[in-house]
Design an enzyme around this catalytic site. Structure first.
Site, PDB file in Angstrom:
ATOM      1  CE  LYS A 218      -4.003   1.819   2.540  1.00  8.28           C
ATOM      2  NZ  LYS A 218      -4.815   1.748   3.377  1.00  8.28           N
TER       3      LYS A 218
ATOM      4  CE1 TYR B  36      -3.668 -10.159  -3.691  1.00  7.86           C
ATOM      5  CE2 TYR B  36      -2.547 -12.383  -3.892  1.00  7.86           C
ATOM      6  CZ  TYR B  36      -3.630 -11.379  -4.346  1.00  7.86           C
ATOM      7  OH  TYR B  36      -4.340 -11.692  -5.351  1.00  7.86           O
TER       8      TYR B  36
ATOM      9  CG  ASP C  85     -14.845   2.732   6.869  1.00  6.25           C
ATOM     10  OD1 ASP C  85     -15.960   2.779   6.619  1.00  6.25           O
ATOM     11  OD2 ASP C  85     -13.789   2.898   6.066  1.00  6.25           O
TER      12      ASP C  85
ATOM     13  CG  ASP D  76      -9.435   0.780   5.088  1.00  7.02           C
ATOM     14  OD1 ASP D  76      -8.923   1.602   5.729  1.00  7.02           O
ATOM     15  OD2 ASP D  76     -10.137   1.306   4.002  1.00  7.02           O
TER      16      ASP D  76
END
Length: 409
Positions: A120, A168, A212, A232
């Site tokens: 990222k 991943y 979130d 995230d």
């Protein structure tokens, strides 16, 4: 008494446009000693050696004695700053796998080990109070089988770039799953929800609230299995933090609870995550979001009124749990602990699924032999220059004009 720092240590060294080599450090190693090893290892005469640790922070000579065996170091030979291009010495970029308000995510393969990782990259960020830096710090504290692992974080102060190297996850998000399947069975939904709840319980025990939760932020580890992980944590907050020091109205509109939308939430609270669980559970069972509306204003109104509908295809136990989550007053809402103890979560047959889940693992972490899976994508290796993309950092708010993905379409 001798310590681990008194012994000879071997570290992996990377430098732009040069192959890696192993550097030997002792308690008395100086920069001049490093320079001599560079001349011998790379056959290059450096003008000014600068050494950076695996987080991108520059070291002074005294720091060398604290570098551990097996660590990695980055070195520039002519006094230049370190930047994001250093990752290309260690990783081969395979493809771009995602973009968002917080950066670009790339699939990369370690050149020497062969394992796959997600990289990222975010540019133009400030060192202090950076969302992506905060996410990295939080994830380092959250070591849980249902939370994505972070292997390394690099921050480059001069170029204001930040790189997070993570495991991943190849299975796609729950949003993609719903788009492909429409709905999932209650038994399968239980598997996902219980894992999400267990991960959140762990987060809350460490005082972190995700804030979130949404289908896009729940990833399947591999295709064909039911092991999921939360990703995230860029909007995560510390439970109990007051409004003066932490923005309250963050999240994604269809998943935001009434107390966030009406501004009554004064502290970062786990109740926000409870509501998110309800939206995810409803979406898995019904194949659509619970609170609809042609405009954002209609969606907000339906959320504030808890205006949603059940269908006959779902069990009474599932409906009861959803009803106990979608309660306007957060102090009357079911807790995370109560969700885990709810009859629907602990229904018959779950133990067998749990045993199966424990046997599942991520082959991209432990097995680097699955090279053929990416042969097609590797023929057109992602242009390294495209990595240097600047994307604005955004916080989703209730009055956001961002297009909301409607999973019912």
């Amino acid at each position: 008494m001798k310590t681990q720092f008194d012994k000879s240590r071997i570290v992996n060294v990377y430098s732009p446009n040069l192959p890696p080599f192993k550097l030997t450090l002792t308690f008395k190693t100086t920069f001049n000693d490093v320079r001599n090893q560079i001349i011998q290892g790379w056959s290059v005469i450096p003008k000014r050696v600068r050494i950076f640790n695996q987080n991108g922070h520059e070291l002074i000579e005294q720091d060398l004695q604290f570098v551990l065996d097996g660590n990695k170091l980055y070195i520039t030979l002519f006094g230049q700053d370190l930047d994001a291009s250093i990752i290309f010495q260690e990783y081969e970029i395979v493809s771009e796998i995602g973009k968002g308000g917080q950066g670009t995510v790339l699939l990369a393969r370690h050149k020497f080990i062969g394992s796959f990782v997600a990289v990222k990259i975010t540019r133009d960020i400030e060192e202090e109070d950076s969302i992506i830096k905060r996410e990295s710090k939080i994830l380092k504290e959250l070591q849980h089988r249902n939370i994505v692992k972070v292997f390394q974080t690099l921050y480059f102060s001069k170029t204001k770039e930040c790189i997070i190297i993570m495991e991943y996850l190849d299975g796609g998000s729950l949003l993609q799953l719903i788009r492909n399947k429409g709905t999932v069975s209650e038994q399968e939904a239980k598997i996902y929800i219980k894992q999400i709840v267990e991960a959140l319980l762990f987060c809350h025990s460490k005082t972190f609230v995700h804030r979130d939760l949404k289908l896009e932020n729940i990833m399947l580890v591999n295709q064909g299995n039911t092991w999921v992980k939360l990703i995230d944590f860029g909007l995560a907050g510390v439970a109990g933090t007051q409004r003066e020091t932490e923005t309250m109205n963050v999240g994604t509109l269809p998943y935001m609870p009434p107390e966030v939308l009406n501004g009554k939430l004064k502290f970062v609270s786990p109740c926000v995550d409870v509501w998110g669980i309800g939206v995810i559970m409803y979406s898995l069972l019904y194949g659509k979001l619970p609170f609809k509306g042609r405009t954002n204003e209609e969606k907000v109104s339906n959320i504030l009124l808890c205006n949603f509908q059940h269908e006959l295809s779902v069990s009474e136990e599932a409906k009861d749990l959803i009803n106990r989550i979608f309660v306007p007053k957060n102090n009357q809402r079911i807790s995370i602990q109560e969700i885990l103890a709810h009859k629907w979560i602990g229904g018959n047959g779950f133990t067998q699924f749990r045993r199966l889940l424990k046997k599942q693992e991520n082959p991209y972490i432990k097995n680097s032999k699955r090279k053929n899976d990416f042969e097609i994508r590797k023929k057109s290796v992602y242009d390294e220059q495209k990595v240097r993309i600047s994307l604005p950092l955004i916080r989703y708010r209730a009055n956001s004009q961002e297009t909301i993905i409607d999973i019912s379409k």
